[in-house]
Structures are given as structure tokens and as C-alpha cells.
Scaffold this active site. Sequence first.
Site, PDB file in Angstrom:
ATOM      1  N   ASP A  48     -13.981  -9.978   0.133  1.00  0.00           N
ATOM      2  CA  ASP A  48     -13.857  -8.969  -0.665  1.00  0.00           C
ATOM      3  C   ASP A  48     -12.344  -9.043  -1.298  1.00  0.00           C
ATOM      4  O   ASP A  48     -11.678  -9.575  -0.298  1.00  0.00           O
ATOM      5  CB  ASP A  48     -14.344  -7.387  -0.221  1.00  0.00           C
ATOM      6  CG  ASP A  48     -13.558  -7.199   0.728  1.00  0.00           C
ATOM      7  OD1 ASP A  48     -12.844  -7.999   1.761  1.00  0.00           O
ATOM      8  OD2 ASP A  48     -13.416  -5.935   1.001  1.00  0.00           O
ATOM      9  N   ASP A 105     -12.348   0.827  12.991  1.00  0.00           N
ATOM     10  CA  ASP A 105     -11.408  -0.130  13.832  1.00  0.00           C
ATOM     11  C   ASP A 105     -10.114   0.174  13.037  1.00  0.00           C
ATOM     12  O   ASP A 105     -10.061   0.723  11.988  1.00  0.00           O
ATOM     13  CB  ASP A 105     -11.459  -1.684  13.518  1.00  0.00           C
ATOM     14  CG  ASP A 105     -11.141  -2.202  12.097  1.00  0.00           C
ATOM     15  OD1 ASP A 105     -10.160  -2.374  11.811  1.00  0.00           O
ATOM     16  OD2 ASP A 105     -11.901  -1.999  11.153  1.00  0.00           O
ATOM     17  N   GLY A 108      -9.946 -11.032   3.846  1.00  0.00           N
ATOM     18  CA  GLY A 108      -9.708 -10.629   2.659  1.00  0.00           C
ATOM     19  C   GLY A 108      -8.392  -9.679   2.473  1.00  0.00           C
ATOM     20  O   GLY A 108      -7.702  -9.547   1.679  1.00  0.00           O
ATOM     21  N   ASP A 111     -13.286  -9.698  10.707  1.00  0.00           N
ATOM     22  CA  ASP A 111     -12.978  -9.633   9.651  1.00  0.00           C
ATOM     23  C   ASP A 111     -12.614 -10.926   8.600  1.00  0.00           C
ATOM     24  O   ASP A 111     -12.212 -11.748   9.230  1.00  0.00           O
ATOM     25  CB  ASP A 111     -11.602  -8.644   9.471  1.00  0.00           C
ATOM     26  CG  ASP A 111     -11.149  -8.207   8.001  1.00  0.00           C
ATOM     27  OD1 ASP A 111     -11.733  -8.634   7.090  1.00  0.00           O
ATOM     28  OD2 ASP A 111     -10.322  -7.076   8.159  1.00  0.00           O
ATOM     29  N   SER A 112     -13.225 -10.528   7.331  1.00  0.00           N
ATOM     30  CA  SER A 112     -13.144 -11.890   6.491  1.00  0.00           C
ATOM     31  C   SER A 112     -11.849 -12.450   6.034  1.00  0.00           C
ATOM     32  O   SER A 112     -11.635 -13.507   5.823  1.00  0.00           O
ATOM     33  CB  SER A 112     -14.170 -11.753   5.434  1.00  0.00           C
ATOM     34  OG  SER A 112     -13.137 -10.883   4.578  1.00  0.00           O
TER      35      SER A 112
END
Length: 376
Positions: free
Chosen positions: A146, A271, A95, A92-93
Site C-alpha cells: 500500500d 505494533d 510500503g 509488513d509489506s
Amino acid sequence: MDFRILKKDRDTDARTGVLKLPHGEIPTPVFIPVGTAASVKGIHQRELSDEINAPIILGNTYHLYLRPGIDIITDAGGLHHFMNWLKPLLTDSGGYQVFSLAQNRKLTEEGVLFQSHIDGSRHLFTPENIVDMQRKIGADIMMALDECTPYPCDYAYAENSMDLTHRWLERGISRFGNTESLYGFEQSFFPIVQGSIYPDLRRRSAEKVADAGMEGNAIGGLSVGEPEEEMYAMVDLVARILPENYPRYLMGVGTPVNILEAIAMGIDMFDCVIPTRNGRNGMLFTTEGVINIKNEQWKNDYSPVDPQGITFVDTQYSKAYLRHLIISKEILGAQIASIHNLGFYAWLMNESRRYIEAGKFRNWKKNIIKKLIVRL
């Protein structure tokens, strides 16, 4: 990355498939255990691989960036080597974590400036450096930066947030295209649909993401407090727009019932922290319903944790013993409950694939949901 649809359900939009990644093949639909900081809490990698049979796990760029630091992971040869996990990884980034954990965050066109929730130090995430970090982490699947739009929020906020996410996406795709993997295998990059609970925004975002032409697509900003009916409506709308021949990933969702409903809408990947977080607090998901193991009724119940016997803990320990451990806050109790719940989620995915293949998914889903919502 290669994704192939194997079977489509005749009565719903559910489908089975196989996702081929550099570190292995993943049958879909699939649930991805959350290993936020290079660890699925309380679970050995061997248990994840051999007992729970998780084909992929998730790491989080925000947490890994703060601890142990990207340089340490890079020096180890990437996250696979650092944590000794030989199967696929998704990152996951960060964000969502920036917007849920960080202090004094400030969004700008450049990126997001925030203070660490650990020590208050200041940091900047941009669409470009998030790609760079995930290159160094070495995940098979990387996510775009995001803003996870909060709920509730008004239309203007949701639209401005979505537009910023789209501009960040263009920069992230450019950086991804102009860089290469550091470890000799290809990585994939997924954009994320936003737009809160507003159908026209979700439609615009889904069209933007679909037009990006990446190898897979994600749906974010849901299961953040909105009513389930709103979540399902947005998932259904977006799933009908995202390309059919690429995997669809619903981020952060959710309960077993949520997942089954989303599978019926054509979602392939999920997830959530629910199986481990709820397990540590004594909530068990079983084939007959939900158990709060802290309840008095289990105090003298010496029957197996789950007679279904999905994982070794289900038949090796009794409900009474597990209740004692959880009440006493023994670490072993959290481990047993977490292994059980992750095993149950894996079983649920296996059964979903089996009934889709048999053309009986809709009736099976209807009947098992009746059991899954029962509080025992």
C-alpha cells in the site's frame, strides 16, 4: 488461521480473543514487538519468548529484502529458521518504509520504484513481488502493498493514493491466491485500509477491504503526525465497518494510551517501535507514569527500575544504575530499558484482557490512563 472472540466488554467495543496461527496461538488484544531486520533491537529471542512473553513479532520486507536479502532467508528455510524464532511472525509489506526511508521514489500503476536508503541502488516493489517475497520469508501473516499516505495531504492526493492502494490490493490478492506457501504451513494475507483523515475516504476504503473477504484486516496511515483526536475518529469509524469476526490490526500505533483507547474501539492487534526506540533514549513506561531516566532526580535513586517487577530487569537494577548506563551510552542501558518497556506493554495487554473478561475494562482504562500520562 482461525480467530475466535472469547469475551466482549459490556461498556465498550473491546473484546478478547485467540488467534490461532501455524506457529502458535495468540491471545488478543496483543502488542507485536517490532523486529524490523530479523531482530528486536537489543533483545535476545529467548528474552522475547521467555521473559517478555511476546507471542508474535514483526519483520519488515523492505529491510529484509535489502539486508540480508530474500535468497539468504530462503536458503535458511524461512525467517523462523534464520532468526531461530519458533513463534508466529508477521511481515509488513515495506510500503511504509519505501515512503519514509527510500530516496527518489516514484509511484506508478505497476508499483513503486525507489532507491535504497543504504547504497542508492534502484529497486521495484509491485503488489505481486511483495507477495512472492513474503512467501519466501515465510511469515504467518503477510501484508498487502500500500501507499502510506503522508500527513498532511490534500483530499485529491489522499483519494488518488487510496484508489491506487485498492488496485494494488486486487493484484496482491490474486497473486496470493495463485501461489502457495514454501514451507508446509498456511499463510494469511491482510489488506490495509487507507484514506488519510477524510471520513468518506476511510469509509470507502474500509468497505473495499471488508468486501475482500480476507482472514484479517489492517488499518494503516495513522499515527503519522495527525492530531490524536483525528486518529481516534478514523479508527472508530473504520472499526465499525470491518468485519467483527476477523482480527483488526492497527499498524504503527502507538503509546500505551493510544493502544488502550483503540482497544476500547474493538482493535485486536498493534505494533510500534515506541517501547524500544524510546527505551534506548531513556524513556520508561511504568504503572505509575513515564520516567525520563536521564533526569537528575534519578541520579541517586537506588530503588528498583520498577517495583511492579514485570521482568527481571525491573528489580535487578536500580534507577541510578540505569541512568548511569543511559547517560554513558552503554549498550546494556538500552537493553535494560527496552526489555522493561516491552515487558510493560505485554503487561498492559494482559491487564486489558483480564479487565475485559471481568467486565470492568472501561473503569480500569479510565483510571490507569490518569497514571500513564503522568511525567514522574
